[in-house]
Structures are given as structure tokens and as C-alpha cells.
Design a protein around this motif. Structure first.
Motif, PDB file in Angstrom:
ATOM      1  N   PRO A  28       0.806  -1.223   0.000  1.00  0.00           N
ATOM      2  CA  PRO A  28       0.000   0.000   0.000  1.00  0.00           C
ATOM      3  C   PRO A  28       0.839   1.273   0.000  1.00  0.00           C
ATOM      4  N   LEU A  29       0.399   2.225  -0.782  1.00  0.00           N
ATOM      5  CA  LEU A  29       0.915   3.593  -0.724  1.00  0.00           C
ATOM      6  C   LEU A  29      -0.197   4.446  -0.138  1.00  0.00           C
ATOM      7  N   LEU A  30       0.135   5.219   0.895  1.00  0.00           N
ATOM      8  CA  LEU A  30      -0.875   5.982   1.609  1.00  0.00           C
ATOM      9  C   LEU A  30      -0.601   7.471   1.516  1.00  0.00           C
ATOM     10  N   ARG A  31      -1.674   8.252   1.639  1.00  0.00           N
ATOM     11  CA  ARG A  31      -1.499   9.684   1.804  1.00  0.00           C
ATOM     12  C   ARG A  31      -2.507  10.180   2.844  1.00  0.00           C
ATOM     13  N   THR A  32      -2.049  11.106   3.673  1.00  0.00           N
ATOM     14  CA  THR A  32      -2.877  11.663   4.730  1.00  0.00           C
ATOM     15  C   THR A  32      -3.379  13.032   4.299  1.00  0.00           C
ATOM     16  N   VAL A  33      -4.691  13.198   4.302  1.00  0.00           N
ATOM     17  CA  VAL A  33      -5.310  14.483   3.983  1.00  0.00           C
ATOM     18  C   VAL A  33      -5.633  15.182   5.300  1.00  0.00           C
ATOM     19  N   SER A  34      -5.151  16.406   5.452  1.00  0.00           N
ATOM     20  CA  SER A  34      -5.377  17.176   6.680  1.00  0.00           C
ATOM     21  C   SER A  34      -5.883  18.562   6.330  1.00  0.00           C
ATOM     22  N   ILE A  35      -6.405  19.249   7.327  1.00  0.00           N
ATOM     23  CA  ILE A  35      -6.733  20.664   7.199  1.00  0.00           C
ATOM     24  C   ILE A  35      -5.705  21.447   7.998  1.00  0.00           C
ATOM     25  N   ALA A  36      -5.066  22.408   7.332  1.00  0.00           N
ATOM     26  CA  ALA A  36      -4.063  23.255   7.972  1.00  0.00           C
ATOM     27  C   ALA A  36      -4.686  24.591   8.352  1.00  0.00           C
ATOM     28  N   TYR A  37      -4.278  25.111   9.508  1.00  0.00           N
ATOM     29  CA  TYR A  37      -4.758  26.418   9.951  1.00  0.00           C
ATOM     30  C   TYR A  37      -3.697  27.033  10.854  1.00  0.00           C
ATOM     31  N   ARG A  38      -3.768  28.345  11.013  1.00  0.00           N
ATOM     32  CA  ARG A  38      -2.773  29.023  11.837  1.00  0.00           C
ATOM     33  C   ARG A  38      -2.985  28.683  13.312  1.00  0.00           C
ATOM     34  N   THR A  39      -1.892  28.635  14.058  1.00  0.00           N
ATOM     35  CA  THR A  39      -1.982  28.284  15.475  1.00  0.00           C
ATOM     36  C   THR A  39      -2.867  29.266  16.226  1.00  0.00           C
ATOM     37  N   THR A  40      -2.912  30.524  15.786  1.00  0.00           N
ATOM     38  CA  THR A  40      -3.754  31.519  16.441  1.00  0.00           C
ATOM     39  C   THR A  40      -5.234  31.251  16.209  1.00  0.00           C
ATOM     40  N   SER A  41      -5.550  30.341  15.250  1.00  0.00           N
ATOM     41  CA  SER A  41      -6.954  30.047  14.945  1.00  0.00           C
ATOM     42  C   SER A  41      -7.453  28.785  15.639  1.00  0.00           C
ATOM     43  N   SER A  42      -6.632  28.164  16.479  1.00  0.00           N
ATOM     44  CA  SER A  42      -6.994  26.858  17.028  1.00  0.00           C
ATOM     45  C   SER A  42      -8.256  26.907  17.885  1.00  0.00           C
ATOM     46  N   ARG A  43      -8.576  28.088  18.457  1.00  0.00           N
ATOM     47  CA  ARG A  43      -9.767  28.196  19.292  1.00  0.00           C
ATOM     48  C   ARG A  43     -10.994  28.630  18.497  1.00  0.00           C
ATOM     49  N   ARG A  44     -10.858  28.826  17.206  1.00  0.00           N
ATOM     50  CA  ARG A  44     -11.945  29.386  16.410  1.00  0.00           C
ATOM     51  C   ARG A  44     -13.061  28.355  16.251  1.00  0.00           C
ATOM     52  N   GLN A  45     -14.196  28.652  16.851  1.00  0.00           N
ATOM     53  CA  GLN A  45     -15.286  27.679  16.895  1.00  0.00           C
ATOM     54  C   GLN A  45     -15.742  27.284  15.498  1.00  0.00           C
ATOM     55  N   ALA A  46     -15.893  28.255  14.608  1.00  0.00           N
ATOM     56  CA  ALA A  46     -16.366  27.960  13.256  1.00  0.00           C
ATOM     57  C   ALA A  46     -15.406  27.029  12.533  1.00  0.00           C
ATOM     58  N   LEU A  47     -14.112  27.257  12.717  1.00  0.00           N
ATOM     59  CA  LEU A  47     -13.107  26.410  12.076  1.00  0.00           C
ATOM     60  C   LEU A  47     -13.250  24.969  12.547  1.00  0.00           C
ATOM     61  N   GLN A  48     -13.424  24.776  13.842  1.00  0.00           N
ATOM     62  CA  GLN A  48     -13.560  23.421  14.376  1.00  0.00           C
ATOM     63  C   GLN A  48     -14.827  22.737  13.864  1.00  0.00           C
ATOM     64  N   LEU A  49     -15.879  23.507  13.667  1.00  0.00           N
ATOM     65  CA  LEU A  49     -17.115  22.934  13.126  1.00  0.00           C
ATOM     66  C   LEU A  49     -16.931  22.503  11.672  1.00  0.00           C
ATOM     67  N   VAL A  50     -16.163  23.278  10.908  1.00  0.00           N
ATOM     68  CA  VAL A  50     -15.873  22.897   9.525  1.00  0.00           C
ATOM     69  C   VAL A  50     -15.056  21.607   9.500  1.00  0.00           C
ATOM     70  N   ILE A  51     -14.030  21.531  10.346  1.00  0.00           N
ATOM     71  CA  ILE A  51     -13.193  20.331  10.411  1.00  0.00           C
ATOM     72  C   ILE A  51     -14.046  19.105  10.724  1.00  0.00           C
ATOM     73  N   GLN A  52     -14.945  19.248  11.695  1.00  0.00           N
ATOM     74  CA  GLN A  52     -15.778  18.113  12.065  1.00  0.00           C
ATOM     75  C   GLN A  52     -16.706  17.707  10.927  1.00  0.00           C
ATOM     76  N   ALA A  53     -17.252  18.672  10.204  1.00  0.00           N
ATOM     77  CA  ALA A  53     -18.142  18.360   9.085  1.00  0.00           C
ATOM     78  C   ALA A  53     -17.399  17.613   7.981  1.00  0.00           C
ATOM     79  N   VAL A  54     -16.164  18.013   7.715  1.00  0.00           N
ATOM     80  CA  VAL A  54     -15.384  17.343   6.668  1.00  0.00           C
ATOM     81  C   VAL A  54     -14.973  15.949   7.124  1.00  0.00           C
ATOM     82  N   ARG A  55     -14.607  15.798   8.387  1.00  0.00           N
ATOM     83  CA  ARG A  55     -14.276  14.461   8.908  1.00  0.00           C
ATOM     84  C   ARG A  55     -15.472  13.519   8.794  1.00  0.00           C
TER      85      ARG A  55
END
Length: 307
Positions: free
Chosen positions: A265-292
Motif C-alpha cells: 500500500p501507498l498511503l497519503r494523509t489528507v489534513s486541514i491546515a490552519y494558523r496556530t492563532t486560529s486553534s480556538r476558532r469555533q467555526a473552524l472546528q465545526l468545519v473540520i468536524q463536518a469534513v471528517r
């Protein structure tokens, strides 16, 4: 003295990029517009902020000093924006996301439809970029988030100012002309005799596949160099060679080609990148959860392919 945030962003980009042309391209302005705004910034400050040496630009001592403070000022503005969003009783925000074709077609329609139903105040706009460019665009403030890839054979260098949330782990498959590989699986070495259709080595994908081929003991004979998986598969259908395609890319598969599993197998990991200052951003976390959730519905887990 009254400093414009808009002009401070331009000065910051000039410091990072080294030329007015490169700074303008990163901000999606013309070079003349950036030059005019930087000249106005010098007038606002009343001092020389940079000097030209051919095409390159070198900041003066005052320019370096102002750039250092610009980083702090712009960071404070972003933190203030986040604090205001968190203080609101409802989530209402607009986010700009960097995407590429297979993510835009395979994940986002389901994720954004669910997000609109559960959190109508969150608006996600997208901009298609090469996967290699999305993380830099987040770091530079052009995007709020972006999809990024790590390949098991070509890990991506990572910026300490960014965080990432794993969305899915994909397998790569061989896409071959109908009947070209009778067995349902094959090793990369067994594909060595075929002509290849592959992205350039400048791309993460093209570099990762070449590295995997070398690890299996051969140099792929690349007859056609194209960047998009959908284009490569159309050429496979025409009998022009073989290529590799990810799980999400299979959604773009045309009829008339065979998809063959790789024995190693050859694998690739798809992630969402964001700035460290945005880690508490509620909307961002909701988007991440929806995509997951959308990725999980497609059978894609989130166990990282890389340590």
C-alpha cells in the motif's frame, strides 16, 4: 502617525517574498498597486523603508523595525477577531478554504451541505490551488484553512506556525487501461513495463510516486506529464499509459479503465491546515468536524499515515 493595516500587510509580504512582484502575486494585486501603497506607507512614516537592488528589495533598519511590529499588530487584529467571534452567542463567520479537485468534488459537497443545515451562519468559500501552495497561503493569511497532503513516501515540510487536523487517510491505486492488468492487484514493479502518466516532480504527488517507484527498483517511463488526476485517467482510458489515483480521485474516474490494488500500500494523509492563532476558532472546528464526518461516510478513517 496613522498606520494602515492594509499597507502593513503589504510590507510584511515584501519582507517575506523579497520582490514587489512576488508580494503582489501573493496578495492578488498588481505590482504597480503594491508599489504605490508601499510608497504611501513611506510617506505616512516619513522615512525610507526599503531600497531596491535590481529586482530584489532590501528593507532598511526602519523597515525591518516596522515589519517586526507589523507582525505583532496583524496578529493582534486576528486574535481580536477570534475573540469577538467566540463572544457571539451564535456562530456567524465567513471562512476562505484552499482546495484541489478531488477534495472539492469528493468531500466538500457533502460536508458543506451538512454544515449549512446545522450551522447556517458559517459560510465557506473556496479557492482552488495546487496542493503545494495551500499551506503557504494559510500561513500568509490569504486563507483561513486549507487541505494539505502528506505521502508515506514524501512527507511535507511543516511550518511551526501552522497546525493540522487529520481528515482522512487514502490509499493510492493503479489506474490502467481496461484489460491491461488481468489480476486484481499488482506491485509497482509489475507496472514498470508500462508507460506512465504522472504529475511533475515539482508536485508532492509526482515526487512521492517517483520515490515509491525508486524504492521498488525502477525508474518509471513517463510519456505524459499532467497534474490533474482526472486528466491522467482520461489519458489512461485512451490507452496512453498507467497512473496512480487516490481514493478521493476515484470519484473522477471515467468509464473504461480498470482500478488495480497495489500489493504494497501507498498511503497519503489528507489534513486541514490552519494558523496556530486560529486553534480556538469555533467555526473552524465545526468545519473540520463536518469534513471528517463526510470522509468517514466514504469509508475513510483518520489514522495518520505518517508518525
Amino acid at each position: 502617525m496613522e498606520l494602515s493595516l492594509h499597507r502593513l500587510r503589504m510590507l510584511r509580504e515584501l519582507s517575506r517574498r523579497g520582490t514587489v512582484t512576488a508580494a503582489a502575486a501573493s496578495l492578488h494585486y498588481t505590482a504597480s498597486a503594491v508599489s504605490q501603497q508601499l510608497a504611501q506607507l513611506e510617506r505616512d512614516v516619513g522615512a525610507k523603508l526599503f531600497e531596491r537592488f535590481g529586482r530584489r528589495v532590501q528593507l532598511t533598519e526602519l523597515g525591518l523595525l516596522l515589519t517586526e511590529h507589523a507582525e505583532e499588530i496583524l496578529g493582534s487584529v486576528e486574535r481580536a477577531t477570534l475573540a469577538l467571534e467566540e463572544a457571539q452567542s451564535t456562530v456567524s463567520v465567513r471562512l476562505m478554504a484552499g482546495v484541489w479537485a478531488s477534495v472539492a468534488s469528493g468531500l466538500l459537497p457533502h460536508a458543506l451541505a451538512a454544515l449549512a443545515g446545522d450551522h447556517p451562519g458559517i459560510q465557506v468559500r473556496t479557492r482552488e490551488l495546487a496542493p503545494e501552495d495551500t499551506a503557504d497561503a494559510v500561513r500568509d493569511g490569504e486563507l483561513d484553512l486549507s487541505f494539505v497532503i502528506d505521502y508515506s513516501d514524501a512527507p511535507m515540510p511543516w511550518d511551526a506556525g501552522l497546525e493540522r487536523a487529520v481528515i482522512a487517510v487514502e490509499r493510492l491505486h493503479a489506474a490502467v487501461p481496461s484489460g491491461a492488468v488481468p489480476a486484481g492487484s499488482a506491485s509497482l514493479l509489475e507496472l514498470a513495463e508500462h508507460p506512465w502518466i504522472l504529475a511533475s516532480p515539482k508536485s508532492h504527488f509526482g515526487r512521492a510516486v517517483r520515490t515509491a517507484c525508486h524504492r521498488h527498483g525502477f525508474e518509471p517511463k513517463i510519456n505524459h506529464e499532467v497534474e490533474e488526476q482526472s486528466t491522467a485517467m482520461a489519458m489512461v482510458r485512451a490507452g496512453l499509459g498507467v497512473t496512480l489515483v487516490s481514493d478521493l480521485g476515484l470519484g473522477l474516474r471515467p468509464p473504461g479503465i480498470d482500478v488495480v490494488a497495489l500489493t504494497t500500500p501507498l498511503l497519503r494523509t489528507v489534513s486541514i491546515a490552519y494558523r496556530t492563532t486560529s486553534s480556538r476558532r469555533q467555526a473552524l472546528q465545526l468545519v473540520i468536524q463536518a469534513v471528517r464526518t463526510a470522509a468517514a461516510a466514504l469509508g475513510l478513517g483518520t489514522e495518520p499515515a505518517l508518525p
